[in-house]
Design an enzyme around this catalytic site. Structure first.
Site, PDB file in Angstrom:
ATOM      1  N   LYS A  52      21.652  48.205   4.091  1.00 21.53           N
ATOM      2  CA  LYS A  52      22.236  49.246   4.953  1.00 21.53           C
ATOM      3  C   LYS A  52      23.111  50.194   4.122  1.00 21.53           C
ATOM      4  O   LYS A  52      23.049  51.416   4.282  1.00 21.53           O
ATOM      5  CB  LYS A  52      23.041  48.597   6.088  1.00 21.53           C
ATOM      6  N   GLN A  96      28.280  42.566  10.781  1.00 23.63           N
ATOM      7  CA  GLN A  96      27.027  41.829  10.617  1.00 23.63           C
ATOM      8  C   GLN A  96      27.114  40.464  11.304  1.00 23.63           C
ATOM      9  O   GLN A  96      28.081  39.721  11.122  1.00 23.63           O
ATOM     10  CB  GLN A  96      26.707  41.672   9.116  1.00 23.63           C
ATOM     11  N   ASP A 119      25.397  49.802  16.352  1.00 18.01           N
ATOM     12  CA  ASP A 119      24.473  48.687  16.571  1.00 18.01           C
ATOM     13  C   ASP A 119      24.015  48.638  18.022  1.00 18.01           C
ATOM     14  O   ASP A 119      23.052  47.928  18.346  1.00 18.01           O
ATOM     15  CB  ASP A 119      25.176  47.353  16.251  1.00 18.01           C
TER      16      ASP A 119
HETATM   17  N1  GUN Z   1      22.149  40.350  12.575  1.00 14.70           N
HETATM   18  C1  GUN Z   1      20.821  40.396  12.766  1.00 14.70           C
HETATM   19  N2  GUN Z   1      20.419  41.633  13.119  1.00 14.70           N
HETATM   20  C2  GUN Z   1      21.540  42.395  13.159  1.00 14.70           C
HETATM   21  C3  GUN Z   1      21.782  43.766  13.467  1.00 14.70           C
HETATM   22  O1  GUN Z   1      20.890  44.553  13.802  1.00 14.70           O
HETATM   23  N3  GUN Z   1      23.078  44.159  13.379  1.00 14.70           N
HETATM   24  C4  GUN Z   1      24.084  43.318  13.055  1.00 14.70           C
HETATM   25  N4  GUN Z   1      25.324  43.799  13.028  1.00 14.70           N
HETATM   26  N5  GUN Z   1      23.900  42.034  12.779  1.00 14.70           N
HETATM   27  C5  GUN Z   1      22.619  41.580  12.829  1.00 14.70           C
END
Ligand code: GUN
Length: 291
Positions: A52, A96, A119
């Site tokens: 990211k 995350q 998100d």
């Molecule tokens: N863990 C698994 N997928 C995601 C996501 O799309 N965003 C976040 N913040 N954590 C995750």
């Protein structure tokens, strides 16, 4: 059978965002800034967050990676989020997941300002999705919809099975595919661990979204000829032949299923890169909305 190439489509989206950022710069406007919070050092989470941050730098976004010890208290993490909410330079915040057991995902998600919740996990954004109002859509389902749109995969009037009902993927995916618009209008069955006739439901479906986190779960005898298969699974399985010691496996038995499909996503290189592209689009939108 055609591969739904998430790598290619993600690159196109990022290239287009790069031009959008250049236009903001030319107008003397603020560039998007994503703050990513990583708690502990889970290997998969490290990889996702690194991807990211890398995408931000490729596009020309500003990013800040905040690493926090596994042992952080819930209050400390909540106050860090409050600081990011109050920082006018930060447009998007992601924490995350998964978080350590002593921290409530729910409290953390609720603490994020919905305007910065790129998100799309906050109840305000999840609610807007259900109602069909503009808001941030969770990156994985958002990315899948972008992929289906790019390849002009017809969804209207189709039977879709979404396997897995997580708040992050399965549930929002079921809402997007059933929405009353040109890339929705499917008849969706949301399947889960208590679904009795899963095989029959899948066999009757034109579109299957596998998001349950069980490697190779969707077998050829569950898929009808010409189906569209979206594989959200990305599980690390031990592989002594790889330098990393593991290989990535999807929820679909790709070798057996792919010959029967009209379209299928590979793992890796399908849904994963699209999740990042969708997150970048959300971050850009957050910045434009805020400035
Ligand atoms: N863990 C698994 N997928 C995601 C996501 O799309 N965003 C976040 N913040 N954590 C995750």
């Amino acid at each position: 059978m055609q591969i739904l190439d998430g790598q290619l489509v993600s690159r196109n989206i990022k290239d287009s965002l790069k031009l959008d950022v250049a236009a903001l710069v030319a107008e003397g406007r603020k560039i998007p800034h994503l703050a990513a919070v990583l708690v502990g050092n889970n290997g998969a989470s490290e990889t996702y967050v690194a991807a990211k941050v890398k995408a931000c730098s490729e596009i020309g976004f500003k990013s800040t990676l905040l690493r926090v010890e596994d042992s952080v208290t819930e209050n400390k993490l909540l106050s860090l989020i409050q600081d990011l909410n109050n920082d006018p330079d930060v447009n998007g915040i992601l924490v995350q997941l998964p978080l350590p057991k002593h921290i409530s995902d729910e409290k953390v998600i609720l603490a994020i300002d919905p305007a910065k919740d790129v998100d799309g996990f906050h109840p305000v954004n999840a609610g807007k999705l259900v109602l069909g109002s503009p808001g941030f859509v969770s990156a994985t389902p958002h990315g899948i919809m972008l992929l289906l749109e790019y390849y002009k995969v017809e969804t209207i009037g189709k039977a879709a099975a979404v396997v897995g009902r997580s708040n992050i993927v399965g549930r929002p995916m079921s809402i997007l595919l059933s929405a009353n618009n040109s890339h929705g209008n499917s008849t969706v069955t949301l399947c889960h661990s208590h679904t009795r006739n899963l095989k029959e439901i899948c066999l009757g479906s034109d579109i299957i979204v596998a998001a349950l986190g069980k490697p190779g779960f969707v077998k050829a005898d569950m898929v009808k000829e010409g189906a569209v298969i979206i594989d959200v699974g990305i599980t690390r399985v031990p592989d002594a032949g790889k330098k990393s010691g593991f290989a990535l496996r999807g929820d679909v038995d790709f070798a057996a299923v792919s010959p029967k499909c009209s379209f299928i996503t590979p793992v890796p290189g399908g849904v994963g890169p699209m999740t990042i592209a969708a997150l970048m689009k959300n971050t850009f939108a957050a910045c434009v909305n805020q400035n």
